[in-house]
Scaffold this motif. Sequence first.
Motif, PDB file in Angstrom:
ATOM      1  N   ASP A  53      35.866  17.501 -19.663  1.00 13.18           N
ATOM      2  CA  ASP A  53      35.339  17.838 -21.039  1.00 13.18           C
ATOM      3  C   ASP A  53      36.010  18.688 -21.948  1.00 13.18           C
ATOM      4  OD1 ASP A  53      32.959  16.772 -20.491  1.00 13.18           O
ATOM      5  OD2 ASP A  53      31.788  18.429 -19.542  1.00 13.18           O
ATOM      6  N   ARG A  78      38.500  16.122 -23.656  1.00 16.54           N
ATOM      7  CA  ARG A  78      37.730  15.704 -24.819  1.00 16.54           C
ATOM      8  C   ARG A  78      37.496  16.506 -26.045  1.00 16.54           C
ATOM      9  NH1 ARG A  78      35.721  10.845 -23.624  1.00 16.54           N
ATOM     10  NH2 ARG A  78      35.688  10.125 -21.369  1.00 16.54           N
ATOM     11  N   THR A  79      37.091  17.741 -25.696  1.00 19.74           N
ATOM     12  CA  THR A  79      37.020  18.558 -26.874  1.00 19.74           C
ATOM     13  C   THR A  79      38.179  18.622 -27.546  1.00 19.74           C
ATOM     14  OG1 THR A  79      35.068  19.898 -25.517  1.00 19.74           O
ATOM     15  CG2 THR A  79      36.165  20.932 -27.086  1.00 19.74           C
ATOM     16  N   GLN A 116      38.942  15.821 -29.663  1.00 21.78           N
ATOM     17  CA  GLN A 116      38.046  15.635 -30.912  1.00 21.78           C
ATOM     18  C   GLN A 116      38.557  16.280 -31.989  1.00 21.78           C
ATOM     19  OE1 GLN A 116      34.287  17.104 -29.116  1.00 21.78           O
ATOM     20  NE2 GLN A 116      33.728  15.043 -28.255  1.00 21.78           N
ATOM     21  N   ASP A 117      39.191  17.405 -31.766  1.00 19.27           N
ATOM     22  CA  ASP A 117      39.762  18.262 -32.768  1.00 19.27           C
ATOM     23  C   ASP A 117      41.164  18.056 -33.133  1.00 19.27           C
ATOM     24  OD1 ASP A 117      37.443  19.760 -32.931  1.00 19.27           O
ATOM     25  OD2 ASP A 117      37.926  21.060 -31.402  1.00 19.27           O
ATOM     26  N   HIS A 147      44.365  15.053 -33.374  1.00 13.49           N
ATOM     27  CA  HIS A 147      44.709  13.650 -33.542  1.00 13.49           C
ATOM     28  C   HIS A 147      46.200  13.099 -33.821  1.00 13.49           C
ATOM     29  CE1 HIS A 147      40.375  12.988 -33.931  1.00 13.49           C
ATOM     30  NE2 HIS A 147      40.334  13.789 -34.828  1.00 13.49           N
ATOM     31  N   ALA A 165      42.551   9.235 -31.304  1.00 16.31           N
ATOM     32  CA  ALA A 165      41.329   9.837 -31.267  1.00 16.31           C
ATOM     33  C   ALA A 165      40.219   8.907 -30.382  1.00 16.31           C
ATOM     34  CB  ALA A 165      40.529   9.167 -32.741  1.00 16.31           C
ATOM     35  N   LEU A 166      39.067   9.833 -29.783  1.00 12.39           N
ATOM     36  CA  LEU A 166      38.122   9.103 -28.967  1.00 12.39           C
ATOM     37  C   LEU A 166      37.206   8.345 -29.762  1.00 12.39           C
ATOM     38  CD1 LEU A 166      37.684  12.205 -26.707  1.00 12.39           C
ATOM     39  CD2 LEU A 166      38.592   9.870 -26.070  1.00 12.39           C
ATOM     40  N   ASP A 221      33.694   6.442 -25.614  1.00  8.00           N
ATOM     41  CA  ASP A 221      34.627   7.247 -24.591  1.00  8.00           C
ATOM     42  C   ASP A 221      35.821   6.678 -24.153  1.00  8.00           C
ATOM     43  OD1 ASP A 221      33.734   4.470 -23.699  1.00  8.00           O
ATOM     44  OD2 ASP A 221      33.011   5.236 -21.949  1.00  8.00           O
ATOM     45  N   VAL A 246      36.694   7.962 -37.312  1.00  4.41           N
ATOM     46  CA  VAL A 246      36.741   9.141 -36.339  1.00  4.41           C
ATOM     47  C   VAL A 246      37.910   9.953 -36.642  1.00  4.41           C
ATOM     48  CG1 VAL A 246      37.214   9.849 -34.338  1.00  4.41           C
ATOM     49  CG2 VAL A 246      35.698   7.903 -34.344  1.00  4.41           C
ATOM     50  N   GLY A 253      37.306  11.504 -40.106  1.00  6.21           N
ATOM     51  CA  GLY A 253      36.158  12.183 -40.283  1.00  6.21           C
ATOM     52  C   GLY A 253      35.018  11.723 -41.213  1.00  6.21           C
TER      53      GLY A 253
END
Length: 142
Positions: A5, A8-9, A12-13, A15, A36-37, A40, A98, A101
């Motif tokens: 996790d 993944r976090t 997400q922030d 790239h 980018a994710l 999954d 993604v 954004g």
Amino acid sequence: MELTDRHRTYLQDHHAAAMITIARDGMPKAVRVGVALVGDRLWSSGTADRVRTKRLRRDPRCTLFVFDQAYSFLTIEARVTILDGPDAPQQNLALFRVMQGRPTGPLNWYGDELDDEAFLARMTAEQRVIYEFAPTHAYGPA
């Protein structure tokens, strides 16, 4: 391996990444990419004729060094699958939504604002592929 996790976090922030592939003579080669994710799956984009694409077709191992503008990072060792089928333009659309954004509306492409139809046409014309990373090891203080 599954990304944690925490990984993944971070993804997400962040790239911005360096993608390191292996040349025929064994020398590591690095290039800056965006990652980018998407759901999954960890993806990046390239083109069919890029040198890194050719290297990955020969040897699918690579390392991603994902970084920020300070000193945090996440290193991911992975095996890459190149997604170059008829879904590749649509997959690129999902990836860039993604990374930029922008879940809807036009996407920026080299200074142009493109609607979905124009973006998909550009992805097809550029022979864009998706690099899909299957992590085998991840580390870093991210």
